[in-house]
Design a protein around this motif. Structure first.
Motif, PDB file in Angstrom:
ATOM      1  N   SER A  43       0.822  -1.205   0.000  1.00  0.00           N
ATOM      2  CA  SER A  43       0.000   0.000   0.000  1.00  0.00           C
ATOM      3  C   SER A  43       0.857   1.257   0.000  1.00  0.00           C
ATOM      4  O   SER A  43       0.526   2.244  -0.681  1.00  0.00           O
ATOM      5  N   GLU A  44       1.947   1.250   0.750  1.00  0.00           N
ATOM      6  CA  GLU A  44       2.821   2.423   0.796  1.00  0.00           C
ATOM      7  C   GLU A  44       3.471   2.671  -0.558  1.00  0.00           C
ATOM      8  O   GLU A  44       3.651   3.819  -0.980  1.00  0.00           O
ATOM      9  N   VAL A  45       3.844   1.585  -1.240  1.00  0.00           N
ATOM     10  CA  VAL A  45       4.418   1.732  -2.579  1.00  0.00           C
ATOM     11  C   VAL A  45       3.380   2.322  -3.527  1.00  0.00           C
ATOM     12  O   VAL A  45       3.677   3.194  -4.348  1.00  0.00           O
ATOM     13  N   LYS A  46       2.136   1.861  -3.406  1.00  0.00           N
ATOM     14  CA  LYS A  46       1.057   2.386  -4.242  1.00  0.00           C
ATOM     15  C   LYS A  46       0.876   3.885  -4.023  1.00  0.00           C
ATOM     16  O   LYS A  46       0.662   4.651  -4.961  1.00  0.00           O
ATOM     17  N   LYS A  47       0.944   4.335  -2.762  1.00  0.00           N
ATOM     18  CA  LYS A  47       0.797   5.765  -2.456  1.00  0.00           C
ATOM     19  C   LYS A  47       1.880   6.580  -3.151  1.00  0.00           C
ATOM     20  O   LYS A  47       1.624   7.658  -3.686  1.00  0.00           O
TER      21      LYS A  47
END
Length: 386
Positions: A43-47
């Motif tokens: 999720s952090e990579v997606k952000k």
């Protein structure tokens, strides 16, 4: 220079902070955590991909998330009576030449190369390794749910080795070593769940007595009506302390009694710019401390923390029946006080101060006042009904 952090040392320290291992020794809880933290990492990579300019803190978040995945991997392994070093020695071996014995002296840097430095944005290779990690965790969850690992230690070990290998590759592609993630993770968990709790020295210990927060203090709180408005009045030895307070809100929520929180911060943290201002014990002998640590901005920050936590607490019955606070809440509080002396307070101490303050607040609210005392030597706050 050889790393001093071994995998066995990391796993031992991580296992000591596994809060649920005695009450629930099954694999289910840490497996859910492993699955969840892997998802958080993705999720952090997606952000970062979605908004590369606005999304800040990418590096620290990736290090933290990788460390959290490693912690749950260590927890699953420990509950399965497998050592992390037993997995690590097989990272680059084929099934035919697996080594069944552990290597207690195996250091993190033995199984990984030097990091190249974290990239400003996630690369395609990093995304590929993350998806591989997610896939391996998913296979582990599927096998566990199907009962295929219950009596098959070799199969479980194989799944965990594959996860550790994928985690190593993802970390390296991100420019982070597993050792860096493990070290940051230990600092995080010991900040939140230390094996031994030692109170730090009081911030004003070296200042003159008349510039110290009172080591013992008793405040009387009484609800009064002034011009048709309900207010909280504080007195010390019969003398008013500050102005009477209203809720400053359209609908009453009893925030008028919130000075209890400042008293609890003073008692447990040894920090409360607001209380210093009320008691006139600012540290004027040091102009810089007086201006920064005891100044108006510090007061506003403390008031902001109290208000923000109160808004959160209202959704949770003012923390009644709760003995542990969400890590995200405590982490946000730490960010509020960044650059001020209260930043040095460990998260467990913030949790203690907040929960103790709300315990007294609920009593004051119930009795519409009362006597509240603090003892900085004992790091405690108490309540006496009116």
């Amino acid at each position: 220079m050889k790393s001093s952090l071994t995998l066995s040392s990391y796993q031992y320290q991580a296992q000591r902070t596994d809060q649920r291992r005695i009450a629930d020794p099954s694999l289910t809880f840490p497996l859910l955590g492993l699955f969840g933290e892997t998802g958080s990492l993705l999720s952090e990579v997606k952000k970062k991909q979605r908004d590369p300019v606005a999304y800040l803190g990418y590096e620290s978040v990736v290090v933290e998330e990788l460390g959290d995945v490693l912690w749950y991997l260590a927890a699953v392994s420990a509950r399965a009576n497998l050592a992390l070093d037993e997995l690590a020695v097989n990272l680059d071996r084929n099934l035919e030449n697996w080594q069944s014995s552990s290597a207690p002296d195996l250091c993190f840097d033995t199984i990984e190369g030097p990091a190249s430095g974290i990239a400003a944005a996630p690369s395609q290779a990093f995304e590929h390794h993350l998806l591989s990690l997610a896939g391996e965790v998913g296979l582990l969850m599927t096998d566990h749910h199907a009962g295929r690992l219950e009596r098959n230690r070799s199969a479980l070990k194989g799944r965990l080795i594959a996860i550790m290998r994928a985690l190593r590759e993802a970390a390296h592609e991100a420019g982070i070593t597993l050792e860096a993630a493990a070290t940051a993770n230990l600092a995080k968990i010991l900040d939140r769940w230390p094996t031994e709790r030692h109170y730090p020295p009081l911030f004003d210990a070296a200042f003159p007595h008349n510039e110290q927060l009172p080591r013992q203090l008793v405040i009387d709180i009484k609800e009064v009506e002034i011009d048709g408005r309900s207010m909280a009045r504080l007195t010390r030895d019969g003398s008013p302390m500050g102005d009477p307070l209203t809720d400053n809100r359209e609908d009453d929520d009893d925030y008028r009694f919130h000075d209890v929180f400042h008293l609890s911060y003073a008692a447990h943290l040894g920090w409360s710019p607001t209380l210093r201002r009320l008691l006139k014990v600012k540290r004027k002998s040091n102009p810089k401390t007086d201006e920064v640590q005891d100044g108006a901005r510090a007061v506003l920050i403390e008031e902001g923390i109290a208000t923000w936590i109160f808004n959160h607490a209202q959704r949770l019955a003012l923390f009644e029946g709760i003995d542990a606070l969400d890590y995200g809440l405590l982490k946000s509080v730490r960010s509020f006080v960044a650059g001020y002396e209260a930043e040095q307070c460990p998260l467990w101490l913030w949790e203690e101060a907040i929960l103790a303050g709300y315990k007294v607040f609920r009593e004051v609210r119930k009795h519409r006042g009362g006597r509240v005392g603090i003892d900085l030597a004992k790091r405690s706050i108490w309540f006496e009904a009116p």
